[in-house]
Write a protein that holds these residues in place. Structure first.
Motif, short mmCIF file in Angstrom:
data_model
loop_
_atom_site.label_atom_id
_atom_site.label_comp_id
_atom_site.label_asym_id
_atom_site.label_seq_id
_atom_site.Cartn_x
_atom_site.Cartn_y
_atom_site.Cartn_z
N LEU A 145 -1.30 1.95 -9.30
CA LEU A 145 -0.18 1.42 -8.54
C LEU A 145 -0.66 0.82 -7.23
CD1 LEU A 145 2.93 1.22 -8.67
CD2 LEU A 145 3.04 3.40 -7.47
N ASN A 146 -1.54 1.55 -6.56
CA ASN A 146 -2.03 1.09 -5.27
C ASN A 146 -2.94 -0.12 -5.39
OD1 ASN A 146 -1.84 1.80 -2.41
ND2 ASN A 146 -4.05 2.01 -2.51
N SER A 147 -3.58 -0.30 -6.56
CA SER A 147 -4.48 -1.44 -6.75
C SER A 147 -3.74 -2.66 -7.30
CB SER A 147 -5.63 -1.06 -7.68
OG SER A 147 -5.15 -0.74 -8.98
N GLY A 148 -2.41 -2.55 -7.42
CA GLY A 148 -1.62 -3.69 -7.85
C GLY A 148 -1.45 -3.83 -9.35
N ARG B 229 -12.25 14.32 -5.58
CA ARG B 229 -13.06 13.22 -5.06
C ARG B 229 -12.30 11.91 -5.25
NH1 ARG B 229 -19.11 11.98 -7.19
NH2 ARG B 229 -17.92 11.13 -8.95
N GLY B 230 -11.61 11.78 -6.37
CA GLY B 230 -10.78 10.60 -6.58
C GLY B 230 -9.71 10.46 -5.52
N ASN B 231 -9.12 11.58 -5.12
CA ASN B 231 -8.08 11.54 -4.09
C ASN B 231 -8.63 11.04 -2.76
OD1 ASN B 231 -6.36 12.64 -5.97
ND2 ASN B 231 -6.48 14.71 -5.17
N VAL B 232 -9.86 11.47 -2.45
CA VAL B 232 -10.48 11.01 -1.20
C VAL B 232 -10.76 9.51 -1.28
CG1 VAL B 232 -12.46 11.24 0.34
CG2 VAL B 232 -11.45 13.28 -0.69
N TYR B 233 -11.30 9.07 -2.41
CA TYR B 233 -11.54 7.63 -2.57
C TYR B 233 -10.23 6.85 -2.44
CZ TYR B 233 -16.38 8.12 -4.24
OH TYR B 233 -17.73 8.36 -4.34
N LEU B 234 -9.16 7.40 -2.99
CA LEU B 234 -7.87 6.72 -2.92
C LEU B 234 -7.42 6.60 -1.47
CD1 LEU B 234 -5.73 5.53 -4.83
CD2 LEU B 234 -4.57 7.73 -4.76
N GLN B 235 -7.60 7.66 -0.70
CA GLN B 235 -7.23 7.63 0.70
C GLN B 235 -8.07 6.61 1.47
OE1 GLN B 235 -4.92 8.62 2.45
NE2 GLN B 235 -5.65 8.56 4.58
N LEU B 236 -9.32 6.43 1.07
CA LEU B 236 -10.21 5.49 1.75
C LEU B 236 -10.00 4.06 1.27
CD1 LEU B 236 -13.50 7.60 1.72
CD2 LEU B 236 -12.04 7.11 3.70
N GLY B 237 -9.08 3.86 0.32
CA GLY B 237 -8.82 2.52 -0.19
C GLY B 237 -9.81 2.05 -1.23
N ASN C 25 0.84 -1.19 0.00
CA ASN C 25 0.00 0.00 0.00
C ASN C 25 0.87 1.24 0.00
OD1 ASN C 25 -1.71 2.14 0.51
ND2 ASN C 25 -3.03 0.94 1.84
N TYR C 26 0.94 1.92 -1.13
CA TYR C 26 1.79 3.09 -1.25
C TYR C 26 1.30 4.24 -0.40
CZ TYR C 26 4.05 0.61 -4.99
OH TYR C 26 4.73 -0.33 -5.69
N LEU C 27 0.02 4.23 -0.05
CA LEU C 27 -0.51 5.32 0.75
C LEU C 27 0.03 5.27 2.16
CD1 LEU C 27 -4.22 5.40 -0.41
CD2 LEU C 27 -2.23 6.48 -1.39
N GLY C 28 0.56 4.14 2.56
CA GLY C 28 1.07 4.02 3.91
C GLY C 28 2.51 4.45 4.06
N GLN C 29 3.13 4.87 2.99
CA GLN C 29 4.54 5.26 3.03
C GLN C 29 4.66 6.76 3.26
OE1 GLN C 29 7.02 2.73 2.78
NE2 GLN C 29 5.06 1.77 3.26
N PHE C 30 4.93 7.16 4.50
CA PHE C 30 4.97 8.59 4.83
C PHE C 30 5.98 9.33 3.99
CE2 PHE C 30 4.44 12.35 7.23
CZ PHE C 30 5.69 12.91 7.37
N ALA C 31 7.16 8.75 3.83
CA ALA C 31 8.21 9.46 3.08
C ALA C 31 7.86 9.62 1.62
CB ALA C 31 9.53 8.71 3.21
N ARG C 32 6.95 8.79 1.15
CA ARG C 32 6.60 8.84 -0.26
C ARG C 32 5.25 9.50 -0.51
NH1 ARG C 32 8.15 2.72 -2.25
NH2 ARG C 32 10.33 2.77 -1.66
N TYR C 33 4.51 9.74 0.54
CA TYR C 33 3.13 10.17 0.30
C TYR C 33 2.69 11.13 1.38
CZ TYR C 33 -1.83 9.92 -0.67
OH TYR C 33 -3.11 10.22 -0.98
#
Length: 248
Positions: A171-174, A132-140, A3-11
């Protein structure tokens, strides 16, 4: 799945302001847009958005809320946007920027509601689809994020920011192969888009293309160095250093 969203240094989730002149954030691979009354904040979506039935007071109140958001006073901004909406329920700027404030406070469901209302008022509002897409991305909710980014690109195919964020969703969806294509499109639209080079480097790593990934991280570092974003440049160089040490 990584999960790339979990990488603080990258996101860094929501940058403070996205303007015509600069992407004002370190390593924000995906960020919200804050939009003013006079211009769209996405470099490729800079057509002013029209609203109806606005009084001078509500115009000033929206601008006041925007300035508060720029300074990080999101609670104060919410009060201003709430007042505008109470007076004019058709004010698209108030809904859009209230969505930004909610998102910045981690109030994602409220943000989704506001961006959705903005899109009902203007179904062609690229910025609202991207946010809105960004929010959906944050929510997985990657598939919903992908749908919103694709809609934004259907309206404006030359939106490098939307293209980059579509790559993040893939990327986040594999799907690093699709992400690589998206990031490549983003840098073709904007050859100085450091974040897109950096993100493509991440996709290339997933695809096992180590040398190409290093080249992209170096390109991102060069762009950020030229822009004066030294910490961002150092982060990209650190990726290269890590990869080289791992191969020794």
């Amino acid at each position: 799945m990584f999960n790339y969203l979990g990488q603080f240094a990258r996101y860094c989730l929501f940058s403070s302001v996205y303007t015509l002149k600069t992407r004002n954030s370190l390593f924000y691979l995906c960020s919200l847009l804050l939009i003013s009354l006079t211009m769209g904040c996405n470099p490729s979506s800079s057509v002013p958005i029209k609203t109806s039935a606005l009084t001078v007071d509500t115009v000033e109140m929206v601008q006041q809320g925007i300035e508060k958001s720029r300074r990080g006073n999101y609670q104060g901004a919410l009060k201003d946007f709430n007042q505008v909406i109470a007076e004019n329920p058709q004010d698209i700027h108030a809904y859009f920027n209230r969505g930004y404030a909610h998102s910045s406070l981690g109030q994602f469901e409220q943000a989704l509601a506001d961006f959705t209302i903005a899109l009902k008022l203007d179904p062609q509002m690229v910025e609202a689809y991207v946010n809105r897409g960004n929010v959906y991305l944050q929510l997985g909710e990657d598939e919903k994020a992908i749908a919103d980014y694709e809609k934004a690109l259907e309206i404006n195919p030359n939106d490098a920011f939307a293209q980059n964020n579509l790559g993040l969703a893939h990327l986040n969806s594999g799907s690093p192969g699709l992400a690589k294509i998206d990031f490549t499109e983003a840098v073709m639209i904007d050859p100085l888009y450091g974040e897109a080079y950096y993100n493509r480097g991440l996709a290339l790593l997933d695809l096992g293309e180590r040398e190409n990934a290093i080249a992209d991280f170096q390109k991102a570092a060069d762009i950020w160095e030229e822009m004066g974003e030294k910490i961002a440049a150092q982060t990209a160089l650190a990726e290269i250093d890590t990869l080289k040490k791992a191969s020794q």
